[in-house]
Write a protein that holds these residues in place. Structure first.
Motif, PDB file in Angstrom:
ATOM      1  N   HIS A   3       0.780  -1.244   0.056  1.00 55.37           N
ATOM      2  CA  HIS A   3       0.041   0.188   0.037  1.00 55.37           C
ATOM      3  C   HIS A   3       0.932   1.168   0.046  1.00 55.37           C
ATOM      4  CE1 HIS A   3      -3.801  -2.540   0.536  1.00 55.37           C
ATOM      5  NE2 HIS A   3      -2.931  -3.164   1.674  1.00 55.37           N
ATOM      6  N   GLY A   4       2.168   1.251   0.061  1.00 57.18           N
ATOM      7  CA  GLY A   4       3.151   2.275  -0.311  1.00 57.18           C
ATOM      8  C   GLY A   4       3.442   3.113   1.098  1.00 57.18           C
ATOM      9  N   LEU A   5       2.800   2.467   2.287  1.00 52.16           N
ATOM     10  CA  LEU A   5       2.777   3.155   3.655  1.00 52.16           C
ATOM     11  C   LEU A   5       4.259   3.507   3.984  1.00 52.16           C
ATOM     12  CD1 LEU A   5       1.332   4.291   5.810  1.00 52.16           C
ATOM     13  CD2 LEU A   5       1.734   1.865   7.119  1.00 52.16           C
ATOM     14  N   ALA A   6       5.229   2.383   3.869  1.00 53.19           N
ATOM     15  CA  ALA A   6       6.616   2.615   4.083  1.00 53.19           C
ATOM     16  C   ALA A   6       7.296   3.817   3.235  1.00 53.19           C
ATOM     17  CB  ALA A   6       7.462   1.468   4.060  1.00 53.19           C
ATOM     18  N   ALA A   7       6.875   3.709   1.879  1.00 49.57           N
ATOM     19  CA  ALA A   7       7.382   4.702   0.898  1.00 49.57           C
ATOM     20  C   ALA A   7       7.005   6.122   1.476  1.00 49.57           C
ATOM     21  CB  ALA A   7       6.737   4.572  -0.480  1.00 49.57           C
ATOM     22  N   GLY A   8       5.828   6.217   1.958  1.00 45.59           N
ATOM     23  CA  GLY A   8       5.108   7.467   2.193  1.00 45.59           C
ATOM     24  C   GLY A   8       5.866   7.959   3.543  1.00 45.59           C
ATOM     25  N   THR A   9       6.309   7.198   4.334  1.00 48.47           N
ATOM     26  CA  THR A   9       6.995   7.630   5.585  1.00 48.47           C
ATOM     27  C   THR A   9       8.363   7.629   5.343  1.00 48.47           C
ATOM     28  OG1 THR A   9       5.907   5.837   7.157  1.00 48.47           O
ATOM     29  CG2 THR A   9       7.963   6.348   7.887  1.00 48.47           C
ATOM     30  N   LEU A  10       9.014   7.183   4.444  1.00 45.66           N
ATOM     31  CA  LEU A  10      10.388   7.665   3.892  1.00 45.66           C
ATOM     32  C   LEU A  10      10.430   8.836   3.093  1.00 45.66           C
ATOM     33  CD1 LEU A  10      11.712   4.100   2.919  1.00 45.66           C
ATOM     34  CD2 LEU A  10      12.763   5.565   4.703  1.00 45.66           C
ATOM     35  N   ALA A  11       9.307   9.082   2.433  1.00 44.46           N
ATOM     36  CA  ALA A  11       9.317  10.510   1.884  1.00 44.46           C
ATOM     37  C   ALA A  11       9.077  11.533   2.439  1.00 44.46           C
ATOM     38  CB  ALA A  11       7.875  10.519   0.640  1.00 44.46           C
ATOM     39  N   ALA A  12       8.358  11.275   4.017  1.00 41.40           N
ATOM     40  CA  ALA A  12       8.125  12.193   4.719  1.00 41.40           C
ATOM     41  C   ALA A  12       9.673  12.575   5.515  1.00 41.40           C
ATOM     42  CB  ALA A  12       7.056  11.894   5.853  1.00 41.40           C
ATOM     43  N   MET A  13      10.245  11.354   5.691  1.00 42.85           N
ATOM     44  CA  MET A  13      11.611  11.562   6.506  1.00 42.85           C
ATOM     45  C   MET A  13      12.578  12.387   5.509  1.00 42.85           C
ATOM     46  SD  MET A  13      11.966   7.607   7.759  1.00 42.85           S
ATOM     47  CE  MET A  13      13.657   7.680   8.086  1.00 42.85           C
ATOM     48  N   LEU A  14      12.492  12.217   4.214  1.00 39.81           N
ATOM     49  CA  LEU A  14      13.437  13.068   3.405  1.00 39.81           C
ATOM     50  C   LEU A  14      12.881  14.360   3.517  1.00 39.81           C
ATOM     51  CD1 LEU A  14      13.404  10.839   0.029  1.00 39.81           C
ATOM     52  CD2 LEU A  14      15.503  11.528   1.646  1.00 39.81           C
ATOM     53  N   TRP A  15      11.723  14.611   3.441  1.00 41.41           N
ATOM     54  CA  TRP A  15      11.177  16.199   3.429  1.00 41.41           C
ATOM     55  C   TRP A  15      11.456  16.758   4.603  1.00 41.41           C
ATOM     56  CZ3 TRP A  15       8.229  19.277   6.338  1.00 41.41           C
ATOM     57  CH2 TRP A  15       7.597  20.412   5.698  1.00 41.41           C
ATOM     58  N   TYR A  16      11.443  16.091   5.882  1.00 39.45           N
ATOM     59  CA  TYR A  16      11.855  16.678   7.044  1.00 39.45           C
ATOM     60  C   TYR A  16      13.305  16.845   7.129  1.00 39.45           C
ATOM     61  CZ  TYR A  16       7.068  16.786   9.393  1.00 39.45           C
ATOM     62  OH  TYR A  16       5.984  17.160   9.731  1.00 39.45           O
ATOM     63  N   PHE A  17      13.973  16.155   6.669  1.00 42.59           N
ATOM     64  CA  PHE A  17      15.423  16.212   6.736  1.00 42.59           C
ATOM     65  C   PHE A  17      15.837  17.559   5.906  1.00 42.59           C
ATOM     66  CE2 PHE A  17      19.638  15.826   4.611  1.00 42.59           C
ATOM     67  CZ  PHE A  17      20.408  15.914   5.708  1.00 42.59           C
ATOM     68  N   ILE A  18      15.190  17.644   4.673  1.00 39.96           N
ATOM     69  CA  ILE A  18      15.574  18.917   3.620  1.00 39.96           C
ATOM     70  C   ILE A  18      15.077  19.981   4.562  1.00 39.96           C
ATOM     71  CG2 ILE A  18      14.905  19.843   1.522  1.00 39.96           C
ATOM     72  CD1 ILE A  18      14.935  17.032   0.094  1.00 39.96           C
ATOM     73  N   GLU A  19      13.972  19.973   5.155  1.00 37.04           N
ATOM     74  CA  GLU A  19      13.272  21.408   5.581  1.00 37.04           C
ATOM     75  C   GLU A  19      14.333  21.490   6.987  1.00 37.04           C
ATOM     76  OE1 GLU A  19      10.382  23.918   6.439  1.00 37.04           O
ATOM     77  OE2 GLU A  19      10.878  23.005   4.712  1.00 37.04           O
ATOM     78  N   GLY A  20      14.538  20.581   7.819  1.00 42.01           N
ATOM     79  CA  GLY A  20      15.712  20.822   8.698  1.00 42.01           C
ATOM     80  C   GLY A  20      17.193  21.741   8.290  1.00 42.01           C
ATOM     81  N   TYR A  21      17.275  20.922   7.019  1.00 43.75           N
ATOM     82  CA  TYR A  21      18.645  21.606   6.319  1.00 43.75           C
ATOM     83  C   TYR A  21      18.401  22.972   6.260  1.00 43.75           C
ATOM     84  CZ  TYR A  21      22.153  22.830   2.721  1.00 43.75           C
ATOM     85  OH  TYR A  21      23.332  23.473   2.081  1.00 43.75           O
ATOM     86  N   TYR A  22      17.336  23.479   5.649  1.00 45.72           N
ATOM     87  CA  TYR A  22      17.031  24.992   5.385  1.00 45.72           C
ATOM     88  C   TYR A  22      16.900  25.906   6.426  1.00 45.72           C
ATOM     89  CZ  TYR A  22      17.641  24.260   0.224  1.00 45.72           C
ATOM     90  OH  TYR A  22      18.537  23.575  -0.852  1.00 45.72           O
ATOM     91  N   HIS A  23      16.715  25.234   7.554  1.00 47.94           N
ATOM     92  CA  HIS A  23      16.624  25.854   8.917  1.00 47.94           C
ATOM     93  C   HIS A  23      18.092  25.861   9.542  1.00 47.94           C
ATOM     94  CE1 HIS A  23      12.287  25.731   8.144  1.00 47.94           C
ATOM     95  NE2 HIS A  23      12.060  26.652   9.160  1.00 47.94           N
ATOM     96  N   ARG A  24      19.016  25.467   9.058  1.00 41.23           N
ATOM     97  CA  ARG A  24      20.083  25.568   9.698  1.00 41.23           C
ATOM     98  C   ARG A  24      20.795  27.030  10.048  1.00 41.23           C
ATOM     99  NH1 ARG A  24      24.266  21.018   6.843  1.00 41.23           N
ATOM    100  NH2 ARG A  24      22.992  19.178   7.548  1.00 41.23           N
ATOM    101  N   LYS A  25      21.304  27.460  11.293  1.00 39.53           N
ATOM    102  CA  LYS A  25      21.832  28.591  11.513  1.00 39.53           C
ATOM    103  C   LYS A  25      23.150  28.541  11.925  1.00 39.53           C
ATOM    104  CE  LYS A  25      17.406  30.688  12.258  1.00 39.53           C
ATOM    105  NZ  LYS A  25      16.177  31.220  13.130  1.00 39.53           N
ATOM    106  N   PRO A  26      24.125  29.150  11.637  1.00 36.10           N
ATOM    107  CA  PRO A  26      25.333  28.923  12.110  1.00 36.10           C
ATOM    108  C   PRO A  26      25.298  29.146  13.716  1.00 36.10           C
ATOM    109  CG  PRO A  26      25.327  30.501  10.388  1.00 36.10           C
ATOM    110  CD  PRO A  26      24.041  30.292  10.792  1.00 36.10           C
ATOM    111  N   GLU A  27      26.154  28.091  14.325  1.00 39.01           N
ATOM    112  CA  GLU A  27      26.313  28.332  15.608  1.00 39.01           C
ATOM    113  C   GLU A  27      27.887  28.359  16.036  1.00 39.01           C
ATOM    114  OE1 GLU A  27      24.003  28.658  18.014  1.00 39.01           O
ATOM    115  OE2 GLU A  27      22.142  27.575  17.291  1.00 39.01           O
ATOM    116  N   THR A  28      28.572  29.485  15.919  1.00 41.49           N
ATOM    117  CA  THR A  28      29.952  29.407  16.087  1.00 41.49           C
ATOM    118  C   THR A  28      30.130  30.847  17.190  1.00 41.49           C
ATOM    119  OG1 THR A  28      29.927  31.066  14.188  1.00 41.49           O
ATOM    120  CG2 THR A  28      30.524  28.461  13.905  1.00 41.49           C
ATOM    121  N   GLY A  29      31.315  30.831  17.520  1.00 43.92           N
ATOM    122  CA  GLY A  29      31.564  32.051  18.410  1.00 43.92           C
ATOM    123  C   GLY A  29      31.498  31.627  19.835  1.00 43.92           C
TER     124      GLY A  29
END
Length: 395
Positions: A289-315
Motif C-alpha cells: 500500500h506504499g505506507l513505508a514509501a510514504g514514511t520515507l518520503a516524509a523523512m526526506l522532506w523533514y531532513f531537507i526542511e531541517g537543512y534549510y533551517h540551519r543557522k550558524p552556531e559559532t563563536g
C-alpha cells in the motif's frame, strides 16, 4: 569527475513536469536526458538498488525501492524556503559488492568536496560502508576524526563468518576499519531483546553512546544532541515498527514510530556538521500500500526542511552565547575543577554545549553538544555521562 558514468537516468514517470507548481517535483532537477549540475546544488538524491549484502536478496524484479519513494516524495509540497535539490538517478551497482562500496566512496566523496549533501536512498544497510569510506582522509592529508550515528533495531556487529551477510556485520567493519578515523559512534533505536548484552558492553567500553527504542519513545529530544554531533547518519528502516513502515523483512511489531523517524531526520537536517545521510533497507515488495514509501518520503522532506533551517552556531565565548562556568570540588585525579557550558542566545532554540578539556593534555579540548539536563547534573556536583565519555575518548 564525470559522475554521470555511474548512474542510470530516472524513468519517464519520475521526470515528467509537475502539474502542481508548488510540489517538490517542480523544483528538483532530475536526471532525465541531461545529468544535473550537482556542484551548484545543496542536496543530491541518489537511488541505490544493491542487495548482495543482504540475507533476503533483491526484491521482486521490476520493483525499485528508491523510485517508489520518489513517487511519493515528489508529490509533497515544497516549503516556503529555497530548494536546490538535484536527483542524480540510480547508482549502477559494481561488478562485485566491494566494487559498489568503492563506487559509493567516489561519488559521495566528490559531492562532499563540492559541499553538496548526498542523500542515499535504498539498498541494504551495509551500503553505509561506502558512505563511511568517503570520509577517509587521504594518506598525505591529515583530517579530524569523525563522529557518526546509526539508527537501527540492533547493532550490526556480527562476526564476519562465511555465509554471514554483510548487512549483519557492517557496523563492526566500520569500527574496525584501518586506518581508524572515528572519534565517536552513537547507536540509536536498538531493541533490548534483539541486542546481545556483550555488544552493549563493548559500546560502553569504547565510550560510544547508545540509546534504546524505549528511551527514544519516552523522550525523543534526547537524540537531538547526539545527532547534532554527527558528521553522517545511517538509518535502517528496520528501526521503525512494521505498522508504520511495512517495507522490510523480517517484520517487527515494535520500534520507532513514523513521527519519531521524521523528528530524528529533522534533527539531523538541522545539524551543520552533518554532511550526508543514508536511508537504507526499504523493500517495496513488502509495502503493497506504499505506507513505508510514504514514511520515507516524509523523512526526506523533514531532513531537507531541517537543512534549510540551519543557522550558524559559532563563536563560543562571545556575545552569541550565554556562558555558564560551574566550579566543582575536583577532589579526584580524574575530576575537573570547573565545567563550562554554553547556551545559544537565540530565542528559537534551546541548544546547549559543554566544553571538555583533556585532563591529560590541556591543549586538547572539544566543545560537544549536550542537554540542559547535563548542565543541571553538573550544577548539583555530578559529572555528566557525556563529559565522562568525551573525556575518555580524548584520552
Amino acid at each position: 569527475m564525470n559522475l554521470a558514468l555511474f548512474f542510470d537516468s530516472l524513468p519517464d514517470e519520475l521526470t515528467a513536469p509537475s502539474a502542481a507548481p508548488t510540489t517538490v517535483a517542480a523544483y528538483a532537477t532530475r536526471f532525465a536526458e541531461a545529468f544535473p549540475d550537482w556542484r551548484t546544488a545543496d542536496l543530491a538524491l541518489i537511488g541505490l538498488d544493491e542487495w548482495r549484502g543482504t540475507a533476503a536478496g533483491a526484491p521482486a524484479a521490476g520493483q525499485h525501492g528508491a523510485n517508489c519513494v520518489r513517487q511519493r516524495f515528489y508529490q509533497l509540497q515544497r516549503s516556503t524556503g529555497p530548494l536546490r535539490l538535484v536527483d542524480l538517478g540510480n547508482l549502477r551497482p559494481g561488478l562485485s559488492l566491494e566494487d559498489t562500496y568503492e563506487r559509493l566512496r567516489e561519488v559521495v566523496g566528490a559531492l562532499l568536496e563540492a559541499n553538496t549533501i548526498p542523500i542515499l536512498l535504498g539498498g541494504g544497510h551495509d551500503l553505509d560502508y561506502g558512505q563511511f569510506l568517503a570520509y577517509e582522509p587521504a594518506h598525505d592529508e591529515p583530517a579530524p576524526a569523525i563522529n557518526f550515528a546509526v539508527v537501527d533495531s540492533r547493532p550490526d556487529m556480527a562476526l564476519p563468518m562465511p555465509g554471514t551477510p554483510a548487512e549483519d556485520s557492517h557496523l563492526r567493519r566500520l569500527l574496525l576499519h584501518h586506518p581508524n578515523f572515528v572519534f565517536s559512534c552513537a547507536h540509536l533505536g536498538h531493541q533490548q531483546y534483539l541486542t546481545p548484552p556483550d555488544i552493549l558492553a563493548a559500546f560502553e567500553k569504547l565510550h560510544f553512546e547508545t540509546m534504546s527504542v524505549g528511551e527514544l519513545r519516552t523522550d525523543r529530544r534526547l537524540a537531538e544532541p547526539v545527532l547534532r554531533q554527527a558528521n553522517f547518519l545511517s538509518f535502517d528502516i528496520a528501526a521503525i515498527r512494521w505498522q508504520d513502515a511495512p517495507g522490510y523483512y523480517p517484520a517487527s511489531p515494535f520500534g520507532l514510530s513514523n513521527e519519531d523517524a521524521a523528528q530524528l531526520c529533522w534533527y539531523a537536517g538541522h545539524n551543520e556538521q552533518l554532511t550526508s545521510i543514508g536511508l537504507y533497507g526499504y523493500r517495496p515488495d513488502h509495502d503493497p500500500h506504499g505506507l513505508a514509501a510514504g514514511t520515507l518520503a516524509a523523512m526526506l522532506w523533514y531532513f531537507i526542511e531541517g537543512y534549510y533551517h540551519r543557522k550558524p552556531e559559532t563563536g563560543f565565548g562571545t556575545y552569541r552565547f550565554l556562558t555558564y562556568t560551574l566550579v566543582l570540588p575536583g577532589t579526584g585525579k580524574g575530576e575537573p575543577t570547573e565545567l563550562i557550558f554554553y547556551k545559544s542566545r537565540r530565542s528559537d532554540t534551546d541548544k546547549w554545549w559543554m566544553e571538555v578539556e583533556s585532563l591529560a593534555d590541556q591543549s586538547v579540548k572539544r566543545i560537544v553538544p549536550c542537554t540542559h539536563q547535563d548542565y543541571l547534573h553538573a550544577a548539583q556536583g555530578d559529572l555528566p555521562q557525556r563529559w565522562i565519555r568525551t573525556q575518555a575518548l580524548l584520552g
